[in-house]
Design a protein around this motif. Structure first.
Motif, mmCIF file in Angstrom:
data_model
loop_
_atom_site.group_PDB
_atom_site.id
_atom_site.type_symbol
_atom_site.label_atom_id
_atom_site.label_comp_id
_atom_site.label_asym_id
_atom_site.label_seq_id
_atom_site.Cartn_x
_atom_site.Cartn_y
_atom_site.Cartn_z
ATOM 1 N N MET A 36 -1.633 9.615 -0.967
ATOM 2 C CA MET A 36 -1.210 8.404 0.050
ATOM 3 C C MET A 36 -0.405 7.522 -0.779
ATOM 4 O O MET A 36 0.734 6.980 -0.680
ATOM 5 N N ILE A 37 -1.243 6.907 -1.828
ATOM 6 C CA ILE A 37 -0.706 5.774 -2.661
ATOM 7 C C ILE A 37 0.844 6.496 -3.397
ATOM 8 O O ILE A 37 1.565 5.604 -3.788
ATOM 9 N N ALA A 38 0.539 7.844 -3.898
ATOM 10 C CA ALA A 38 1.548 8.268 -4.306
ATOM 11 C C ALA A 38 3.045 8.446 -3.713
ATOM 12 O O ALA A 38 4.143 8.251 -4.046
ATOM 13 N N ALA A 39 2.798 8.502 -2.347
ATOM 14 C CA ALA A 39 3.993 8.535 -1.441
ATOM 15 C C ALA A 39 4.305 7.503 -1.128
ATOM 16 O O ALA A 39 5.156 7.343 -0.246
ATOM 17 N N GLY A 40 3.897 6.197 -1.654
ATOM 18 C CA GLY A 40 4.395 4.899 -1.356
ATOM 19 C C GLY A 40 4.069 4.352 -0.130
ATOM 20 O O GLY A 40 4.628 3.444 0.497
ATOM 21 N N LYS A 41 2.733 4.630 0.303
ATOM 22 C CA LYS A 41 2.316 4.127 1.472
ATOM 23 C C LYS A 41 1.301 2.965 1.478
ATOM 24 O O LYS A 41 0.416 2.352 2.305
ATOM 25 N N LEU A 42 0.967 2.487 0.259
ATOM 26 C CA LEU A 42 0.055 1.397 -0.113
ATOM 27 C C LEU A 42 0.351 0.387 0.393
ATOM 28 O O LEU A 42 -0.410 -0.496 1.150
ATOM 29 N N GLU A 43 1.401 -0.323 0.340
ATOM 30 C CA GLU A 43 2.004 -1.474 1.106
ATOM 31 C C GLU A 43 1.591 -1.595 2.631
ATOM 32 O O GLU A 43 1.217 -2.559 3.154
ATOM 33 N N SER A 44 2.074 -0.459 3.295
ATOM 34 C CA SER A 44 1.740 -0.456 4.709
ATOM 35 C C SER A 44 0.488 -0.711 4.903
ATOM 36 O O SER A 44 -0.145 -1.033 5.874
ATOM 37 N N LEU A 45 -0.495 0.352 4.106
ATOM 38 C CA LEU A 45 -1.854 0.384 4.331
ATOM 39 C C LEU A 45 -2.455 -0.979 4.168
ATOM 40 O O LEU A 45 -3.197 -1.374 4.940
ATOM 41 N N PHE A 106 -5.414 -2.331 -9.939
ATOM 42 C CA PHE A 106 -4.449 -3.255 -10.223
ATOM 43 C C PHE A 106 -3.274 -3.386 -8.784
ATOM 44 O O PHE A 106 -2.944 -4.643 -8.391
ATOM 45 N N GLU A 107 -2.930 -2.231 -8.887
ATOM 46 C CA GLU A 107 -1.667 -2.104 -7.524
ATOM 47 C C GLU A 107 -2.376 -2.520 -6.223
ATOM 48 O O GLU A 107 -1.698 -3.092 -5.378
ATOM 49 N N ILE A 108 -3.563 -1.931 -5.926
ATOM 50 C CA ILE A 108 -4.088 -2.253 -4.785
ATOM 51 C C ILE A 108 -4.385 -3.901 -4.443
ATOM 52 O O ILE A 108 -4.254 -4.462 -3.467
ATOM 53 N N GLU A 109 -4.922 -4.443 -5.682
ATOM 54 C CA GLU A 109 -5.137 -5.956 -5.226
ATOM 55 C C GLU A 109 -3.773 -6.630 -5.176
ATOM 56 O O GLU A 109 -3.847 -7.597 -4.541
ATOM 57 N N ALA A 110 -2.825 -6.296 -5.864
ATOM 58 C CA ALA A 110 -1.411 -6.909 -5.798
ATOM 59 C C ALA A 110 -1.191 -6.849 -4.235
ATOM 60 O O ALA A 110 -0.549 -7.848 -3.756
ATOM 61 N N ALA A 111 -1.078 -5.493 -3.658
ATOM 62 C CA ALA A 111 -0.686 -5.334 -2.517
ATOM 63 C C ALA A 111 -1.502 -6.278 -1.320
ATOM 64 O O ALA A 111 -0.839 -6.883 -0.337
ATOM 65 N N PHE A 112 -2.794 -6.511 -1.685
ATOM 66 C CA PHE A 112 -3.341 -7.411 -0.721
ATOM 67 C C PHE A 112 -3.253 -8.975 -0.860
ATOM 68 O O PHE A 112 -3.715 -9.716 -0.268
ATOM 69 N N ASN A 118 7.600 -13.649 7.380
ATOM 70 C CA ASN A 118 8.018 -12.243 8.297
ATOM 71 C C ASN A 118 7.415 -11.082 8.082
ATOM 72 O O ASN A 118 8.074 -10.113 8.262
ATOM 73 N N THR A 119 6.343 -10.946 7.363
ATOM 74 C CA THR A 119 5.537 -9.711 7.268
ATOM 75 C C THR A 119 4.019 -9.896 7.878
ATOM 76 O O THR A 119 3.642 -11.120 7.841
ATOM 77 N N PRO A 120 3.281 -9.045 7.840
ATOM 78 C CA PRO A 120 2.074 -8.930 8.483
ATOM 79 C C PRO A 120 1.173 -9.588 7.439
ATOM 80 O O PRO A 120 0.127 -10.118 7.820
ATOM 81 N N MET A 121 1.482 -9.774 6.076
ATOM 82 C CA MET A 121 0.595 -10.503 5.368
ATOM 83 C C MET A 121 0.936 -11.958 5.280
ATOM 84 O O MET A 121 0.137 -12.774 4.679
ATOM 85 N N ALA A 122 1.677 -12.669 6.068
ATOM 86 C CA ALA A 122 2.005 -14.061 5.978
ATOM 87 C C ALA A 122 0.820 -14.578 6.457
ATOM 88 O O ALA A 122 0.198 -14.330 7.623
ATOM 89 N N ASN A 123 0.286 -15.798 5.558
ATOM 90 C CA ASN A 123 -0.634 -16.671 6.082
ATOM 91 C C ASN A 123 -2.056 -15.893 5.834
ATOM 92 O O ASN A 123 -3.022 -16.304 6.407
ATOM 93 N N ALA A 124 -2.033 -14.655 5.570
ATOM 94 C CA ALA A 124 -3.202 -13.900 5.410
ATOM 95 C C ALA A 124 -3.976 -14.228 3.769
ATOM 96 O O ALA A 124 -3.271 -14.750 2.901
ATOM 97 N N THR A 125 -5.305 -14.418 3.918
ATOM 98 C CA THR A 125 -6.243 -14.477 2.791
ATOM 99 C C THR A 125 -7.037 -13.568 2.557
ATOM 100 O O THR A 125 -8.032 -13.534 3.316
ATOM 101 N N VAL A 126 -6.929 -12.429 1.882
ATOM 102 C CA VAL A 126 -7.468 -11.378 1.577
ATOM 103 C C VAL A 126 -8.241 -11.504 0.345
ATOM 104 O O VAL A 126 -7.306 -11.342 -0.577
ATOM 105 N N ARG A 127 -9.459 -11.354 0.038
ATOM 106 C CA ARG A 127 -10.219 -11.387 -1.066
ATOM 107 C C ARG A 127 -10.661 -9.941 -1.402
ATOM 108 O O ARG A 127 -11.226 -9.225 -0.460
#
Length: 451
Positions: A36-45, A106-112, A118-127
């Motif tokens: 899934m990550i190799a297919a470029g789906k990490l950001e949407s996940l 590293f990539e997963i932590e960066a994605a969160f 204007n993205t679902p991550m706006a105003n999100a604080t995810v630790r």
């Protein structure tokens, strides 16, 4: 900028609301394959999990890394070796696995950590919290094959994971474990996710995989997905399948779903990562998108309890608003709660009906028969009607009646006949609203129902 149409957005948002209430404070273990990550789906996940996290769902994310390790091995000219569906991990493979895991973490932590407007991550604080939560032991030698640094989960530090998710963090687990002597072992993502879900007694285990789920006809690749499987059916199917050798084998994920449910996890799911937003569709819609394995059928037809008042109000409110039903206050429903039957799915109320007996006339009124638009056409109305008939027969009554202004034909098709309002029991006739001009329909009850 795309337009938001209220006539589609508002009903959708209202349909999702019951799941928001039902899942707040629940624990989900999400297993994302390396494919899934190799297919470029990490950001949407990350975006989808961030939305779920904001709703109060407690999350543990387990990532895989099969293709990433294979890529590292190929760069070093070293062949990947598998047996019995597991990787054989020699010293070089262990180094490649550790390198791949570090890069993916590293990539997963960066994605969160994204927060673009204007993205679902706006105003999100995810630790995101990770650590040595897993103790492992070696696979050892199986059928003469030495698996070397490949391991099995010995113990999950559930208490430490629980403390982390209880303070609002997402726990990230890589498929690595360590022995008490500090030796590292390469684990399978699927086993880590299953063992963690069992240790936490999670409410859901969700595998995001290459597979769309379990098809109703295994011989037809175009047949519909079986969206809900009883544990007993899943075990029977598993017994007919050959031992899995690779992730695209149906038994590969199904065996872990079965193990999770047998270990006390309420529901386990196989979802296709190729479908955008698959995890949101699975969690926040009635039928989902993949296959869910559950210890028993989730749909439950039962008498209402005090916990159901809010769900009943939510189901009937749209029909009160458009005039199909007479308005009922919360206090009225609480007072008459013993009269109500509800139908729920996955802990969410999707339909209800009430029975008001008039024993002196050997009849009863069925009121507030309601099924959510989200599940209409699936037979829930008939199931509620049959249960009300059973309750009335159990009281020794001869008939049931309804008052309706909109649904006369539905009842006539199910054995009701129209009568004059004068037919009503005297106590009910005194409350009849002559201005509303509701039609009165009666159904005679036969002897005890059989099935």
């Amino acid at each position: 900028m795309s337009l938001v149409f209220p006539h589609t957005f508002v009903p959708w948002f209202r349909a999702v609301a019951p799941y928001m209430h039902a899942y707040r404070g629940k624990t989900f273990v999400v297993a994302a394959t390396g494919e899934m990550i190799a297919a470029g789906k990490l950001e949407s996940l990350a975006q989808d999990l961030s939305i779920m996290h904001s709703m109060g769902i407690k999350l543990v994310l387990v990532h895989g890394f099969r293709p990433q390790v294979n890529e590292q091995l190929a760069l070093k000219g070293h062949a990947a070796r598998f047996s019995h569906g597991k990787r054989i991990t020699d010293a070089l493979t262990l180094d490649c696995a550790q390198e791949a895991a570090g890069q993916l973490r590293f990539e997963i932590e960066a994605a969160f950590s994204q927060g673009l407007p204007n993205t679902p991550m706006a105003n999100a604080t995810v630790r995101v919290v990770s650590g040595n939560f897993l103790t492992a032991r070696p696979v050892g030698i199986v059928d003469g094959i030495d698996f070397m640094h490949s391991g099995l989960v010995r113990r999950v530090d559930a208490a430490a994971i629980r403390r982390a998710i209880d303070i609002g963090a997402i726990v990230l687990l890589s498929p690595f474990g360590f022995s008490p002597t500090g030796e590292a072992f390469n684990l399978t993502m699927e086993e880590v996710a299953t063992a963690t879900a069992v240790a936490l007694q999670a409410d859901k285990l969700l595998f995001l995989t290459e597979l769309p789920g379990v098809r109703e006809d295994l011989n037809d690749p175009e047949s519909a997905i079986d969206t809900e499987m009883a544990l007993a059916d899943a075990k029977r199917l598993l017994g007919t399948l050959p031992p899995p050798q690779q992730p695209t084998d149906l038994a590969f994920y199904l065996q872990h779903c079965v193990a999770a449910c047998e270990g006390g996890v309420e529901r386990s799911h196989i979802l296709p990562f190729a479908v955008d937003g698959a995890i949101l569709q699975e969690v926040f819609t009635h039928d989902g998108i993949g296959t869910m394995v559950v210890d028993e059928k989730l749909e439950s037809l039962r008498e209402a309890t005090s916990d159901d008042v809010g769900g009943i109000l939510q189901v009937i409110e749209p029909f009160e608003r458009d005039g199909t039903l007479v308005r009922r206050e919360r206090t009225e429903i609480e007072r008459d709660l013993a009269n109500y039957t509800v139908i729920e799915h996955d802990g969410v109320i999707f339909g209800c009906a009430a029975l008001y007996p008039y024993p002196e006339s050997r009849t009863a009124e069925m009121a507030a028969l309601t099924v959510s638009p989200a599940v209409q056409g699936q037979g829930d109305g008939e199931r509620l009607l049959k249960r009300i008939e059973q309750r009335a027969r159990g009281m020794g009554l001869d008939s049931i009646f309804v008052l309706t202004t909109r649904t006369m034909h539905w009842f006539i098709k199910r054995g009701f006949v129209q009568v004059d309002p004068e037919w009503l029991p005297e106590a009910r006739k005194r409350k009849y609203n002559w201005d509303r001009r509701s039609q009165v329909l009666v159904k005679k009850l036969a002897g005890p129902a059989t099935r």
